[in-house]
Design a protein around this motif. Structure first.
Motif, PDB file in Angstrom:
ATOM      1  N   LYS A  22       0.828  -1.202   0.000  1.00 15.77           N
ATOM      2  CA  LYS A  22       0.000   0.000   0.000  1.00 15.77           C
ATOM      3  C   LYS A  22       0.870   1.264   0.000  1.00 15.77           C
ATOM      4  N   GLN A  23       1.974   1.209   0.729  1.00 11.47           N
ATOM      5  CA  GLN A  23       2.877   2.373   0.760  1.00 11.47           C
ATOM      6  C   GLN A  23       3.484   2.616  -0.621  1.00 11.47           C
ATOM      7  N   VAL A  24       3.889   1.513  -1.292  1.00 13.42           N
ATOM      8  CA  VAL A  24       4.446   1.664  -2.641  1.00 13.42           C
ATOM      9  C   VAL A  24       3.362   2.138  -3.599  1.00 13.42           C
ATOM     10  N   HIS A  25       2.131   1.622  -3.416  1.00 13.37           N
ATOM     11  CA  HIS A  25       1.016   2.027  -4.270  1.00 13.37           C
ATOM     12  C   HIS A  25       0.762   3.525  -4.130  1.00 13.37           C
ATOM     13  N   ALA A  26       0.851   4.024  -2.901  1.00 11.96           N
ATOM     14  CA  ALA A  26       0.646   5.465  -2.670  1.00 11.96           C
ATOM     15  C   ALA A  26       1.687   6.284  -3.429  1.00 11.96           C
ATOM     16  N   GLN A  27       2.913   5.814  -3.422  1.00 11.36           N
ATOM     17  CA  GLN A  27       3.973   6.507  -4.153  1.00 11.36           C
ATOM     18  C   GLN A  27       3.729   6.457  -5.664  1.00 11.36           C
ATOM     19  N   LEU A  28       3.184   5.312  -6.133  1.00 13.80           N
ATOM     20  CA  LEU A  28       2.831   5.193  -7.548  1.00 13.80           C
ATOM     21  C   LEU A  28       1.846   6.280  -7.956  1.00 13.80           C
TER      22      LEU A  28
END
Length: 614
Positions: A22-28
């Motif tokens: 989810k953290q990586v998705h937010a950065q995406l």
């Protein structure tokens, strides 16, 4: 931009939990990659790998993409198939086609694997047709291998072979997949034919042949393949070695056993340091009649686990050394290794083979109470066998009647075998009736009941059982014995065998032996061992040509005085042959070891290790 995408794919690959994703998705989203199908496909694959329900988070990610590419479609199809939702997976494929996206090879492989998982060959065939209709996949090696695997796992070996034959390109996976399939189906002839055609064999293919022969109880053929493998200078792995060890255990051949130990030690799989190999060697030497060598291997093992102890306990049990088995069981407990299902089968079998009824009762009662091992059908079979061998047939029957699960053929078979020893036709009939329902095509049950009736002189009942066998088209499994010559060659004999080159010499040696037994020990043939309604002379003639007696005669002729004679038999040794072996060990001064399908018998100076309790 491509570098940024690569960085995100790398980050997703290292994620170990949903929160990290989810953290990586937010950065995406922050970087404006919310429509980047390549990165989102990796995100969906990671979510499905972690078991996140596809209809939740992954579906939301997918629905927000305006133009999904084939990789993202495939990630969703693969995710649903991995989680067991075949209909949703196929549904997504349909949506993909309607959206005009062209499938990838991975798309079809995911669908074929899903069809394999639920054995839906009908749907698998429809998807097979799609690979042809869409075009471009007929020559795809990856798709071809997965499709062939689907047909194999759905039980359509003929279709798998047709697929293999039509593949324009094959790799080692293609060849090995089909060889393994033939082996599992029991068709080692086709497996061998295919193996011989295999242009470049690797160790996986060689190992598949070795283990295939072992799984089909063709130990000699397995060892021949292993010798060919060594002659081809092919590297061996642990799986190959374990297969060869298993073959030696089946065959019971000492020369092969010793050479396999040397191979293990020179190939980096020393039993003292490899617990799997060490445990397998303990089992092998036990089944080759060398229980003392098995114990030496066991003692040298630096690390022992429950399998090591269970193998050694089982080894002691099959050789009738119950007290050694029980002592080792207690040593195991002191080492804080928790016994398992197999351990208790071994120690209960040990009690059964020497009649330790109360000891067996205590162990059975302690299984679940103290060690958390719930008694299974195998353990109940051991208890029925223990009570039955001790002549407590009514108690054995009560155990069956009060079991918490339905008894299987093994349980009733143990009771039927006990009835044979203790001549109880009434309980035998009860046990046999259950066996005829559970195992209608197992001829041994009919033969055992017939033998019980014959021993009781109930010839009408014998005829009825044999009539039932004829009506069901059943034929008796032939009894045979084999012995290892000093050069390692295996000589096999069937009852009444006259085809061996030394038949004349063996017949004379056997006649001389029996005459000595009569003169010195008062031996008389046990005519009850013949289950046919014949006259006494015909019964004596049949007894003289039993396969284990022929193997004994060969051993007496072809081994040096003082050498131990080891004989293997596929069926239970009869009472008359048992008596002859006892007498022969006394008047020849030889130790004679016979492995039948129940246990080992060590004959020494006129007595047997079983104490006539078998």
């Amino acid at each position: 931009m491509k570098q940024l995408q690569s960085d995100f794919i790398f980050l997703l690959h290292r994620c170990t939990g949903v929160e990290q994703i989810k953290q990586v998705h937010a950065q995406l989203l922050h970087k404006g990659l919310d429509q980047c199908c390549y990165v989102l496909a990796k995100l969906v694959r990671m979510l499905s790998k972690l078991g996140v329900p596809m209809d939740a988070y992954p579906r939301l990610v997918f629905d927000q993409v305006r133009s999904p590419n084939p990789f993202l479609w495939t990630a969703m199809i693969r995710g649903y198939s991995l989680q067991g939702y075949l209909s949703q997976s196929v549904g997504f494929y349909g949506c993909m086609r309607r959206a005009g996206a062209r499938p990838l090879s991975f798309t079809f492989s995911a669908l074929f694997k899903a069809c394999s998982a639920v054995s839906d060959v009908g749907l698998g065939r429809q998807m097979h047709a799609q690979t042809i209709l869409v075009g471009g996949f007929v020559s795809d090696l990856y798709v071809g291998n997965t499709l062939m695997d689907m047909y194999v796992k759905c039980g359509f070996l003929g279709c798998a072979r047709k697929m293999f034959d039509e593949m324009p390109e094959r790799d080692v996976v293609s060849w090995t997949e089909l060889i393994v399939a033939y082996a599992k189906s029991g068709d080692m002839g086709s497996a061998e034919d295919l193996f011989r055609e295999f242009p470049i064999k690797d160790k996986v293919a060689w190992t598949a042949m070795v283990t295939g022969y072992v799984q089909n109880a063709l130990a000699r053929e397995a060892l021949e393949v292993f010798e060919r493998m060594q002659n081809a200078d092919m590297e061996m792995d642990e799986v190959t070695l374990l297969g060869v060890i298993s073959a030696c255990a089946q065959l019971g051949a000492s020369r092969y056993a010793d050479s396999v130990l040397v191979v293990a030690e020179t190939s980096g799989f020393e039993p003292c340091g490899n617990v799997l190999v060490g445990s397998a060697l303990v089992d092998m030497y036990s089944k080759c009649g060398s229980v003392d060598i098995a114990f030496k291997v066991f003692e040298k093992m630096k690390k022992k686990n429950v399998y090591s102890y269970s193998s050694m306990i089982g080894g002691f049990a099959m050789h009738g050394r119950a007290h050694a088995a029980i002592e080792l069981f207690h040593d195991m407990l002191k080492s804080e290794i928790i016994p398992n299902h197999v351990t208790f089968v071994g120690v209960l079998t040990a009690c059964s083979h020497v009649g330790l009824v109360e000891q067996g009762r205590q162990l059975f009662a302690a299984m679940e109470k103290h060690y958390g091992v719930t008694p299974s059908l195998e353990h109940y079979t051991c208890m029925v066998d223990l009570l039955g061998r001790a002549g407590r047939l009514e108690e054995a029957l009560k155990v069956i009647e009060t079991m918490p699960m339905e008894p299987h053929g093994g349980v009733w078979g143990a009771l039927l075998g006990a009835c044979r020893r203790h001549s109880n036709p009434s309980i035998a009939q009860l046990a046999a009736n259950h066996l005829f329902e559970l195992e209608p095509n197992t001829i041994g049950n009919y033969m055992l009941l017939s033998n019980i009736y014959a021993s009781a002189g109930m010839w009408d009942e014998v005829l009825n059982v044999r009539k039932l066998m004829r009506e069901r088209g059943l034929k008796k499994n032939p009894g045979y014995s084999w012995i290892e010559a000093e050069n390692g060659e295996i000589h096999q004999f069937s009852s009444g065998d006259t085809m061996h080159p030394m038949s004349t010499e063996m017949k004379q040696a056997l006649e001389d032996l029996l005459n000595r037994l009569k003169a010195q020990l008062g031996y008389l043939p046990n005519l009850e061992s013949v289950v046919y309604d014949l006259n006494d002379e015909e019964k004596k003639r049949l007894l003289m040509t039993h396969s284990e007696k022929l193997a004994l005669a060969y051993g007496l002729i072809n081994t040096d005085a003082g050498c131990t004679i080891k004989i293997m038999k596929n069926l239970r040794i009869c009472e008359d042959c048992h008596a002859v072996m006892c007498g022969a060990s006394q008047i020849t001064g030889r130790e004679i070891i016979v492995r039948d399908n129940m246990r080992f018998h060590h004959f020494h100076e006129g007595t047997c290790s079983c104490g006539n309790f078998w």
